[in-house]
Scaffold this active site. Structure first.
Site, PDB file in Angstrom:
ATOM      1  N   LYS A  47       0.845  -1.204   0.000  1.00 18.75           N
ATOM      2  CA  LYS A  47       0.000   0.000   0.000  1.00 18.75           C
ATOM      3  C   LYS A  47       0.877   1.250   0.000  1.00 18.75           C
ATOM      4  CE  LYS A  47      -3.722  -2.376   2.420  1.00 18.75           C
ATOM      5  NZ  LYS A  47      -4.245  -2.786   3.712  1.00 18.75           N
ATOM      6  N   GLN A  91      -4.563  -1.622   9.952  1.00 13.37           N
ATOM      7  CA  GLN A  91      -4.411  -2.922   9.296  1.00 13.37           C
ATOM      8  C   GLN A  91      -4.996  -4.033  10.179  1.00 13.37           C
ATOM      9  OE1 GLN A  91      -3.173  -3.413   6.123  1.00 13.37           O
ATOM     10  NE2 GLN A  91      -3.785  -5.536   6.397  1.00 13.37           N
ATOM     11  N   ASP A 114     -11.031   2.812   4.652  1.00 11.22           N
ATOM     12  CA  ASP A 114     -11.505   1.454   4.370  1.00 11.22           C
ATOM     13  C   ASP A 114     -13.034   1.380   4.291  1.00 11.22           C
ATOM     14  OD1 ASP A 114      -9.588  -0.473   3.855  1.00 11.22           O
ATOM     15  OD2 ASP A 114      -9.063  -0.737   5.969  1.00 11.22           O
TER      16      ASP A 114
END
Ligand code: NAP
Length: 280
Positions: A47, A91, A114
């Site tokens: 990422k 994460q 997200d």
């Protein structure tokens, strides 16, 4: 026809790179990783690499595996209040002693890259525009659109009901007027259900669970699943070789949905940056 997720993702990334170049400041994504989970580290590095390639800033915050709930929440608060940070990603999975739902709820919804915050999920499910939506389901829909595969009125079966993939995908497809069935581990005789589907989307994590018997002739098959063989090879939920000649369209693993997820993450980052600018 094989759906080339790598190519579509690359086109999106090139477009995003152009858009980022036009900005006077750089969009910034902050990724928090707790502990040393090797898969998580690989994802986070990827990422970061892609964000930097697009000309964005990427900050990785590594926290010890024994980080407390309060320490992590305080860190999120700090990022929420920092106007230089546009997108926050924690994460997952987090170490077991941490309450994932509370952590996600702590993220300012306008920085929730997200799309997991209950406010964003709630808005999606009642048909209002969220600040952001979950990257993998969004990537699946973008793949269908890229290949002009109709969604409206189609009979779509999603296998898997996670908060990350199955459920948000069902909301997104309903919003596009599909008839959606969500199957899971307690569903009886799934095969009889998928055999009627125009589009089957597998998000289970069980290697080669689905073979050609599960699929009707000319169905579209989207494989979100990722498992690893003992030799370390990436495997999807779909037995590609068995299904490929029966399906009209099919995604490979790797090179299907995976590259789209990261492209959608960076698209969300830019989107949140723009929203925050509008609010200033
Ligand atoms: P998850 O949270 O483990 O959910 C898996 C879902 O599959 C659950 O709803 C589970 O049912 C269902 N399931 C398990 N065994 C089943 C079976 N035999 N038949 C039918 N349903 C079954 O996983 P996830 O986070 O949604 O991810 C799913 C897969 O996608 C994983 O392989 C993951 O690595 C992959 N993934 C890929 C990407 C990408 O970018 N390509 C992104 C995210 C995830 P219950 O709810 O009843 O337990």
């Amino acid at each position: 026809m094989i759906i080339d997720g790598k190519k579509i993702a690359q086109e999106i990334l090139l477009y995003l790179k152009d858009e980022v170049q036009k900005l006077d400041t750089k969009p910034t994504i902050a990724v928090i990783i707790v502990g040393q989970n090797p898969s998580s580290k690989i994802y986070v590095n990827l990422k970061q690499k892609k964000a930097i390639e697009l000309g964005m800033n990427s900050i990785v915050i590594e926290m010890q595996k024994d980080t407390t709930q309060k320490e992590l929440e305080d860190k999120i608060d700090e990022l929420n209040q920092n106007p230089e940070i546009n997108a926050i990603l924690v994460q997952l999975p987090l170490p077991k002693h941490l309450d994932t739902y509370k952590i996600i709820e702590k993220i300012d919804p306008i920085k929730d890259v997200d799309g997991f915050h209950p406010q964003n999920v709630g808005r999606l499910s009642i048909g209002l525009e969220p600040y952001s939506t979950s990257c993998t389901p969004k990537g699946v829909i973008r793949l269908l659109d890229a290949y002009n595969i109709d969604i409206e009125s189609k009979n779509i079966v999603i296998i898997g009901r996670s908060n990350i993939v199955g459920k948000p995908l069902a909301s997104m497809l309903l919003a596009r007027n599909a008839t959606v069935t969500v199957a899971h581990s307690k569903t009886l005789n799934i095969r009889a259900i998928t055999q009627r589907a125009d589009i089957v989307i597998a998000a289970v994590g069980s290697a080669h669970l689905i073979d050609s018997d599960w699929i009707k002739d000319k169905a579209v098959v989207i494989d979100v699943g990722i498992s690893k063989s003992p030799e370390g090879k990436l495997l999807g939920d779909v037995d590609f070789e068995s299904v490929k000649d029966k399906a009209s369209y099919i995604t490979p693993v790797p090179g299907g949905v995976g590259p789209m997820t990261i492209a959608m993450l960076l698209e969300n980052t830019l989107h949140l940056y723009n929203l925050q600018k509008e609010q200033k």
